[in-house]
Design a protein around this motif. Structure first.
Motif, short mmCIF file in Angstrom:
data_model
loop_
_atom_site.label_atom_id
_atom_site.label_comp_id
_atom_site.label_asym_id
_atom_site.label_seq_id
_atom_site.Cartn_x
_atom_site.Cartn_y
_atom_site.Cartn_z
N ARG A 114 5.97 -3.51 3.16
CA ARG A 114 4.87 -3.51 2.21
C ARG A 114 4.13 -2.18 2.17
NH1 ARG A 114 1.38 -7.57 4.67
NH2 ARG A 114 -0.07 -7.00 3.04
N ALA A 115 4.61 -1.19 2.91
CA ALA A 115 3.92 0.11 2.97
C ALA A 115 4.93 1.23 2.82
CB ALA A 115 3.18 0.24 4.30
N THR A 116 4.48 2.30 2.17
CA THR A 116 5.33 3.49 2.05
C THR A 116 4.45 4.72 1.91
OG1 THR A 116 7.28 4.40 0.94
CG2 THR A 116 5.59 3.45 -0.49
N SER A 117 5.05 5.86 2.14
CA SER A 117 4.36 7.13 2.01
C SER A 117 5.14 8.01 1.05
CB SER A 117 4.25 7.81 3.38
OG SER A 117 3.64 9.07 3.26
N VAL A 118 4.43 8.67 0.15
CA VAL A 118 5.05 9.57 -0.83
C VAL A 118 4.23 10.85 -0.89
CG1 VAL A 118 6.06 7.69 -2.20
CG2 VAL A 118 3.76 8.51 -2.74
N PRO A 119 4.85 11.97 -1.31
CA PRO A 119 4.13 13.24 -1.30
C PRO A 119 3.22 13.47 -2.50
CG PRO A 119 6.40 13.60 -1.93
CD PRO A 119 6.27 12.15 -1.58
N ALA A 132 0.85 -1.18 0.00
CA ALA A 132 0.00 0.00 0.00
C ALA A 132 0.88 1.24 0.00
CB ALA A 132 -0.92 0.01 1.22
N VAL A 133 0.49 2.21 -0.81
CA VAL A 133 1.24 3.47 -0.93
C VAL A 133 0.32 4.60 -0.51
CG1 VAL A 133 2.46 5.01 -2.50
CG2 VAL A 133 2.60 2.52 -2.85
N LEU A 134 0.76 5.39 0.44
CA LEU A 134 0.02 6.57 0.88
C LEU A 134 0.52 7.77 0.10
CD1 LEU A 134 -1.96 7.85 3.00
CD2 LEU A 134 0.10 8.34 4.34
N VAL A 135 -0.39 8.48 -0.56
CA VAL A 135 -0.03 9.70 -1.29
C VAL A 135 -0.66 10.87 -0.54
CG1 VAL A 135 -0.20 10.97 -3.45
CG2 VAL A 135 0.02 8.48 -3.50
N THR A 136 0.16 11.55 0.26
CA THR A 136 -0.38 12.68 1.02
C THR A 136 0.74 13.47 1.67
OG1 THR A 136 -1.97 13.34 2.72
CG2 THR A 136 -0.66 11.40 3.18
N THR A 137 0.46 14.71 1.91
CA THR A 137 1.32 15.52 2.76
C THR A 137 0.53 15.93 4.01
OG1 THR A 137 0.68 17.50 1.52
CG2 THR A 137 2.72 16.40 0.87
N ARG A 138 -0.72 15.46 4.11
CA ARG A 138 -1.58 15.84 5.23
C ARG A 138 -1.44 14.92 6.43
NH1 ARG A 138 -7.26 15.16 3.28
NH2 ARG A 138 -6.24 13.40 2.31
N GLU A 139 -1.23 13.64 6.21
CA GLU A 139 -1.21 12.68 7.30
C GLU A 139 0.22 12.24 7.59
OE1 GLU A 139 -4.15 9.62 7.82
OE2 GLU A 139 -5.19 10.32 6.03
N THR A 140 0.51 12.08 8.86
CA THR A 140 1.81 11.54 9.28
C THR A 140 1.78 10.04 9.09
OG1 THR A 140 2.01 13.29 10.91
CG2 THR A 140 3.40 11.36 11.21
N PHE A 141 2.84 9.49 8.54
CA PHE A 141 2.94 8.05 8.35
C PHE A 141 3.37 7.43 9.67
CE2 PHE A 141 4.59 4.33 5.77
CZ PHE A 141 3.36 4.04 5.20
#
Length: 117
Positions: A95-100, A77-86
């Motif tokens: 299996r998880a990452t956060s990108v802006p 799963a990839v989180l695309v946000t600058t609003r939420e803290t990972f």
């Protein structure tokens, strides 16, 4: 690997940044599925004749998109946000990452697939 997307962006942005990786864009409301329940990912997998663990999901919410997709059995799963803290526990999950942004999602997906972005 099947890529699913459920973020608040336009289809044009998906095609521009992730088009070469996307197998489809599935809105949970169209599937009559509510995240984080696994039903939506199960329907998508069945429609494409694959198992849920072959899906990478891109979303913009930690609990619904990232935790929901991982709990459903998605490959990643990839989180695309600058609003939420990972959260720290997800930063430790391979299996998880956060990108802006979506272009960051494309690079993350390519890396997961062992390809050049």
């Amino acid at each position: 690997m099947l890529i699913t997307v459920d973020v608040g962006h336009t289809l044009g942005e998906f095609d521009l940044h992730c088009g070469q990786h996307l197998d489809g864009v599935f809105a949970s409301f169209q599937l009559a599925a509510r995240k984080p329940q696994p039903y939506g990912w199960t329907i998508i997998a069945a429609t494409h004749g694959i198992s849920v663990n072959e899906i990478v999901h891109i979303g913009d919410r930690v609990d619904e998109d990232v935790r929901g997709a991982l709990a459903a059995g998605c490959a990643a799963a990839v989180l695309v946000t600058t609003r939420e803290t990972f959260p720290a526990d997800l930063r430790q999950n391979p299996r998880a990452t956060s990108v802006p942004d979506l272009s960051g999602a494309a690079a993350a997906i390519a890396a997961m697939a062992g390809e050049a972005a």
